[in-house]
Design an enzyme around this catalytic site. Structure first.
Site, PDB file in Angstrom:
ATOM      1  N   ASP A  17       0.831  -1.212   0.000  1.00 29.05           N
ATOM      2  CA  ASP A  17       0.000   0.000   0.000  1.00 29.05           C
ATOM      3  C   ASP A  17       0.863   1.260   0.000  1.00 29.05           C
ATOM      4  O   ASP A  17       1.982   1.251   0.525  1.00 29.05           O
ATOM      5  CB  ASP A  17      -0.913  -0.020   1.240  1.00 29.05           C
ATOM      6  N   HIS A  34       2.574   3.426  -8.969  1.00 29.13           N
ATOM      7  CA  HIS A  34       2.472   1.994  -9.302  1.00 29.13           C
ATOM      8  C   HIS A  34       3.698   1.545 -10.105  1.00 29.13           C
ATOM      9  O   HIS A  34       4.230   0.462  -9.876  1.00 29.13           O
ATOM     10  CB  HIS A  34       1.198   1.722 -10.104  1.00 29.13           C
ATOM     11  N   THR A  63     -10.442  -7.185  -5.174  1.00 28.30           N
ATOM     12  CA  THR A  63     -11.782  -7.130  -5.770  1.00 28.30           C
ATOM     13  C   THR A  63     -12.290  -5.682  -5.730  1.00 28.30           C
ATOM     14  O   THR A  63     -12.885  -5.191  -6.689  1.00 28.30           O
ATOM     15  CB  THR A  63     -12.747  -8.039  -4.960  1.00 28.30           C
ATOM     16  N   GLU A  64     -12.005  -5.001  -4.611  1.00 32.12           N
ATOM     17  CA  GLU A  64     -12.481  -3.614  -4.433  1.00 32.12           C
ATOM     18  C   GLU A  64     -11.772  -2.638  -5.372  1.00 32.12           C
ATOM     19  O   GLU A  64     -12.311  -1.580  -5.695  1.00 32.12           O
ATOM     20  CB  GLU A  64     -12.276  -3.168  -2.975  1.00 32.12           C
ATOM     21  N   LEU A 128      11.828 -19.909  -4.555  1.00 30.34           N
ATOM     22  CA  LEU A 128      10.697 -19.144  -4.038  1.00 30.34           C
ATOM     23  C   LEU A 128       9.460 -19.299  -4.950  1.00 30.34           C
ATOM     24  O   LEU A 128       9.589 -19.279  -6.168  1.00 30.34           O
ATOM     25  CB  LEU A 128      11.116 -17.666  -3.998  1.00 30.34           C
ATOM     26  N   ARG A 181       2.005  -5.004   6.038  1.00 31.24           N
ATOM     27  CA  ARG A 181       1.282  -3.988   5.270  1.00 31.24           C
ATOM     28  C   ARG A 181       2.082  -2.692   5.330  1.00 31.24           C
ATOM     29  O   ARG A 181       2.351  -2.172   6.407  1.00 31.24           O
ATOM     30  CB  ARG A 181      -0.114  -3.730   5.836  1.00 31.24           C
TER      31      ARG A 181
HETATM   32  C1  FPP Z   1      -1.787   0.134  -3.429  1.00 30.45           C
HETATM   33  O1  FPP Z   1      -1.409   1.492  -3.476  1.00 30.45           O
HETATM   34  C2  FPP Z   1      -1.247  -0.625  -4.551  1.00 30.45           C
HETATM   35  C3  FPP Z   1      -2.002  -1.198  -5.533  1.00 30.45           C
HETATM   36  C4  FPP Z   1      -3.457  -1.129  -5.576  1.00 30.45           C
HETATM   37  C5  FPP Z   1      -1.392  -1.909  -6.669  1.00 30.45           C
HETATM   38  C6  FPP Z   1      -0.125  -2.655  -6.418  1.00 30.45           C
HETATM   39  C7  FPP Z   1       0.554  -2.839  -7.723  1.00 30.45           C
HETATM   40  C8  FPP Z   1       1.874  -2.780  -7.944  1.00 30.45           C
HETATM   41  C9  FPP Z   1       2.870  -2.637  -6.863  1.00 30.45           C
HETATM   42  C10 FPP Z   1       2.437  -2.828  -9.331  1.00 30.45           C
HETATM   43  C11 FPP Z   1       2.246  -4.082 -10.125  1.00 30.45           C
HETATM   44  C12 FPP Z   1       2.518  -5.347  -9.427  1.00 30.45           C
HETATM   45  C13 FPP Z   1       3.227  -6.399  -9.859  1.00 30.45           C
HETATM   46  C14 FPP Z   1       3.114  -7.656  -9.103  1.00 30.45           C
HETATM   47  C15 FPP Z   1       4.135  -6.382 -11.028  1.00 30.45           C
HETATM   48  P1  FPP Z   1      -2.550   2.589  -3.496  1.00 30.45           P
HETATM   49  O2  FPP Z   1      -2.787   2.991  -4.899  1.00 30.45           O
HETATM   50  O3  FPP Z   1      -3.746   2.089  -2.769  1.00 30.45           O
HETATM   51  O4  FPP Z   1      -1.845   3.741  -2.708  1.00 30.45           O
HETATM   52  P2  FPP Z   1      -2.544   4.847  -1.799  1.00 30.45           P
HETATM   53  O5  FPP Z   1      -3.120   4.124  -0.604  1.00 30.45           O
HETATM   54  O6  FPP Z   1      -1.412   5.726  -1.449  1.00 30.45           O
HETATM   55  O7  FPP Z   1      -3.599   5.514  -2.625  1.00 30.45           O
END
Ligand code: FPP
Length: 238
Positions: A17, A34, A63-64, A128, A181
């Site tokens: 997160d 991201h 899902t959300e 792994l 987390r």
């Molecule tokens: C949460 O941050 C993160 C996600 C919803 C996406 C996680 C995806 C990646 C790390 C990239 C792709 C993954 C792989 C496995 C190659 P957020 O957007 O909720 O952050 P915020 O809470 O600051 O808004």
């Protein structure tokens, strides 16, 4: 490097997160967070492999998350396809096996294909196992398990905690020893609800794109100081 070679966790699960806030703090679009989150995924995979962790489950899309703006969803799916394509050689070199959990058929077709190709190529690797949770939520998984049991005419007498486990997406995977987390929030957000019953929880003050190999090593060291009792009293169990 891990100093204490005893008590190495077998399975680490991570809620990645803070990508959006990391980007916003720099005045950039959320997708920039991201994109940089992919580097942190690589860090976590390398550190886990080097530490001798057997399973690493990453919450990549819940899902959300389908409720996010279409533009962000498309960008995330595109990023996933690109990252998997680019990383498959690296996975092979590091003996990493890729698997998924979640409602994979709800993902765009190119994404499903890329995942399937990478899973087929890496299926015999013995180091792994990286499990990507995609279109996943714990409640979805539990409801899905119940539906399968009803379809299979499972009788009440046949339902036990052990038999129920076999209907979960994680049926052949041990429960996580550690749940991490990032992102400065302390909640579970519908992740692995059944499986984390006895996991040790960690909430490091790090936004996901900043997560380093050393961060994982430090968290494992913290884990090694915890006493796990699985509901029992008395001596540490190991
Ligand atoms: C949460 O941050 C993160 C996600 C919803 C996406 C996680 C995806 C990646 C790390 C990239 C792709 C993954 C792989 C496995 C190659 P957020 O957007 O909720 O952050 P915020 O809470 O600051 O808004």
């Amino acid at each position: 490097m891990i100093n204490n070679l005893n008590k190495i966790p077998e399975h680490i699960a991570i809620i990645m997160d803070g990508n959006g806030r990391w980007a916003e703090e720099q005045g950039k679009e959320r997708i920039f967070g991201h994109q940089n989150g992919v580097n942190a995924v690589r860090n976590a995979m390398e550190a886990a492999g080097e530490a001798g962790i057997k399973f690493l489950t990453l919450y990549a899309f819940s899902t959300e998350n389908w409720n996010r703006p279409k533009e962000e969803i498309d960008a995330l799916m595109g990023l996933l396809v690109k990252a998997i394509h680019a990383e498959t050689d690296n996975l092979m070199q590091n003996n990493v096996r890729l698997q998924t959990i979640g409602n994979i058929t709800s993902l765009p077709e190119d994404c499903q294909k890329e995942l399937q190709t990478a899973m087929d190529i890496t299926k015999d690797n013995t180091g792994l196992t990286v499990i990507l949770a995609l279109s996943y939520s714990g409640r979805w998984e539990i409801v899905n398990a119940i539906k399968m049991m009803v379809q299979n005419n499972v009788t009440v007498d046949d339902i036990t905690e052990n038999s129920f486990k076999n209907y979960l997406n994680t049926k052949n995977i041990p429960d996580p020893d550690m749940l991490i987390r990032t992102g400065r929030e302390q909640r579970i957000s519908n992740f692995l609800l059944w499986q984390i019953a006895y996991s040790e929880l960690f909430f490091p003050d790090i936004l996901w794109p900043d997560f380093t190999k050393q961060d994982l090593v430090d968290l494992i060291a913290q884990y090694q100081t915890r006493q796990r009792r699985f509901g029992k009293t008395g001596k540490q169990i190991y």
